[in-house]
Design a protein around this motif. Structure first.
Motif, mmCIF file in Angstrom:
data_model
loop_
_atom_site.group_PDB
_atom_site.id
_atom_site.type_symbol
_atom_site.label_atom_id
_atom_site.label_comp_id
_atom_site.label_asym_id
_atom_site.label_seq_id
_atom_site.Cartn_x
_atom_site.Cartn_y
_atom_site.Cartn_z
ATOM 1 N N ALA A 68 0.845 -1.196 0.000
ATOM 2 C CA ALA A 68 0.000 0.000 0.000
ATOM 3 C C ALA A 68 0.877 1.241 0.000
ATOM 4 C CB ALA A 68 -0.908 -0.001 1.223
ATOM 5 N N THR A 69 0.359 2.277 -0.602
ATOM 6 C CA THR A 69 1.083 3.552 -0.611
ATOM 7 C C THR A 69 0.885 4.263 0.717
ATOM 8 O OG1 THR A 69 -0.792 4.833 -1.405
ATOM 9 C CG2 THR A 69 0.590 3.774 -3.065
ATOM 10 N N VAL A 70 1.690 5.283 0.949
ATOM 11 C CA VAL A 70 1.561 6.076 2.161
ATOM 12 C C VAL A 70 0.168 6.693 2.244
ATOM 13 C CG1 VAL A 70 2.440 8.071 3.416
ATOM 14 C CG2 VAL A 70 4.023 6.535 2.235
ATOM 15 N N GLY A 95 9.278 0.314 -1.090
ATOM 16 C CA GLY A 95 9.583 0.112 -2.507
ATOM 17 C C GLY A 95 9.550 1.430 -3.240
ATOM 18 N N ARG A 96 9.639 1.345 -4.530
ATOM 19 C CA ARG A 96 9.571 2.560 -5.350
ATOM 20 C C ARG A 96 8.758 2.206 -6.599
ATOM 21 N NH1 ARG A 96 9.941 7.960 -5.799
ATOM 22 N NH2 ARG A 96 11.851 8.048 -4.569
ATOM 23 N N GLU A 97 7.753 2.985 -6.843
ATOM 24 C CA GLU A 97 6.885 2.668 -7.961
ATOM 25 C C GLU A 97 6.359 3.982 -8.514
ATOM 26 O OE1 GLU A 97 3.217 -0.191 -7.699
ATOM 27 O OE2 GLU A 97 5.061 -1.207 -7.130
ATOM 28 N N ALA A 98 6.906 4.384 -9.636
ATOM 29 C CA ALA A 98 6.540 5.679 -10.228
ATOM 30 C C ALA A 98 6.726 6.746 -9.165
ATOM 31 C CB ALA A 98 5.094 5.662 -10.726
ATOM 32 N N ASN A 99 5.663 7.432 -8.893
ATOM 33 C CA ASN A 99 5.717 8.554 -7.980
ATOM 34 C C ASN A 99 5.666 8.158 -6.505
ATOM 35 O OD1 ASN A 99 5.998 11.191 -7.628
ATOM 36 N ND2 ASN A 99 3.938 11.770 -8.279
ATOM 37 N N ARG A 143 4.681 0.419 0.653
ATOM 38 C CA ARG A 143 5.243 -0.382 1.735
ATOM 39 C C ARG A 143 4.722 -1.810 1.656
ATOM 40 N NH1 ARG A 143 6.676 4.614 2.126
ATOM 41 N NH2 ARG A 143 7.875 5.198 3.957
ATOM 42 N N ILE A 144 5.546 -2.725 2.104
ATOM 43 C CA ILE A 144 5.112 -4.115 2.239
ATOM 44 C C ILE A 144 5.489 -4.619 3.621
ATOM 45 C CG2 ILE A 144 5.258 -4.771 -0.195
ATOM 46 C CD1 ILE A 144 8.021 -5.981 0.548
ATOM 47 N N LEU A 145 4.813 -5.654 4.002
ATOM 48 C CA LEU A 145 5.098 -6.309 5.269
ATOM 49 C C LEU A 145 6.427 -7.042 5.185
ATOM 50 C CD1 LEU A 145 3.225 -6.471 7.738
ATOM 51 C CD2 LEU A 145 2.512 -8.722 6.942
ATOM 52 N N VAL A 184 7.363 -9.191 -3.481
ATOM 53 C CA VAL A 184 8.316 -8.474 -2.646
ATOM 54 C C VAL A 184 9.523 -7.978 -3.440
ATOM 55 C CG1 VAL A 184 10.014 -8.919 -0.833
ATOM 56 C CG2 VAL A 184 7.606 -9.469 -0.477
ATOM 57 N N GLN A 185 9.687 -8.477 -4.656
ATOM 58 C CA GLN A 185 10.848 -8.079 -5.458
ATOM 59 C C GLN A 185 10.922 -6.570 -5.600
ATOM 60 O OE1 GLN A 185 12.830 -10.393 -5.873
ATOM 61 N NE2 GLN A 185 11.399 -12.024 -5.320
ATOM 62 N N GLY A 186 12.122 -6.084 -5.534
ATOM 63 C CA GLY A 186 12.321 -4.653 -5.763
ATOM 64 C C GLY A 186 12.154 -3.799 -4.521
ATOM 65 N N TYR A 187 12.059 -4.416 -3.394
ATOM 66 C CA TYR A 187 11.995 -3.660 -2.148
ATOM 67 C C TYR A 187 13.349 -3.728 -1.470
ATOM 68 C CZ TYR A 187 7.037 -3.102 -2.719
ATOM 69 O OH TYR A 187 5.816 -2.724 -3.207
ATOM 70 N N GLU A 188 13.871 -2.595 -1.158
ATOM 71 C CA GLU A 188 15.212 -2.550 -0.589
ATOM 72 C C GLU A 188 15.238 -3.216 0.780
ATOM 73 O OE1 GLU A 188 15.356 1.517 0.794
ATOM 74 O OE2 GLU A 188 14.774 2.135 -1.236
ATOM 75 N N LYS A 189 16.344 -3.907 0.995
ATOM 76 C CA LYS A 189 16.450 -4.630 2.276
ATOM 77 C C LYS A 189 16.627 -3.652 3.402
ATOM 78 C CE LYS A 189 16.379 -8.374 4.652
ATOM 79 N NZ LYS A 189 15.183 -9.226 4.659
#
Lengths: 109, 109
Positions: free
Chosen positions: A29-31, A61-65, A69-71, B104-109
């Motif tokens: 989910a995004t912020v 993570g980083r996705e476009a703009n 976040r992930i668990l 989860v790929q692409g999420y910085e550790k």
DNA sequence: CAGCTATATAGCTAAATGGTTATATTCTGT
DNA sequence: ACAGAATATAACCATTTAGCTATATAGCTG
């Protein structure tokens, strides 16, 4: 490992942060999405996310703009492992429980 | 139940308090016994015990001159139950794990 | 009941926490 | 390059926390 436990338990002691984790259990989910259910400012949510990330409970993570976040399950497992050491104290299948309960008499509730 | 979790997680976030619980897993102990391993004043230990008791993690007894403490397993079980809801995220036996890891790929550790 | 032991409480301080508003940064799209 | 969107950071404030020392309370023992 002690400091790690400090950070994880401390992060989990806030209901907003636990709610954020619960939301992330449904996927990334995004912020903005994470902030939506709360009557808190966006910076307040960013702060909570920082606490969760430093405790290792989530990742960015980083996705476009956006920076979704992930668990991060490993940190939660750390807690599960810690508490599992006490499992015998409430699990009835352990013989020692009766011994324990018998000692408990006379302690105010 | 939310406030209860707040108090329990918060109590567990301090290493001194976790060490006190670990000691109480071996059976009841007096305040003096609990204070012994630490380089802290006696009032500091009393404060920690109060935090643990208010979180429901321990109970106080009365025995002659002293007020021994015992573990209260129910509060720990509360934590175990809470974290169990996330078990599927780290337990490999759950099919969803692979799905999760792929995201989860692409999420910085 | 006097004095000792065990523990709790009061009052203080420094640091951490959780919130705010204002501003900076980073990326997207025109 | 610019405007807007998404998010982070800075600076500030009030509250909570964790420690201390000093003192109070409760029960035991001579």
């Amino acid at each position: 490992m002690d400091e790690r436990l400090d950070a994880i338990f401390s992060a989990l002691s806030d209901p907003t942060r636990r709610a954020i984790l619960a939301r992330l259990a449904n996927g990334k989910a995004t912020v903005a999405e994470l902030a939506d259910p709360f009557e808190l400012s966006q910076p307040a949510i960013s702060k909570h996310l920082k606490v969760l990330e430093q405790a290792g409970l989530i990742r960015s993570g980083r996705e476009a703009n956006s920076r979704p976040r992930i668990l991060e399950p490993a940190a939660l497992k750390t807690i599960a492992d810690w508490v599992a050491d006490y499992r015998r104290f409430w699990d009835e299948s352990f013989d020692r429980l009766d011994d324990y309960l018998s000692k408990v008499q006379g302690y105010e509730k």
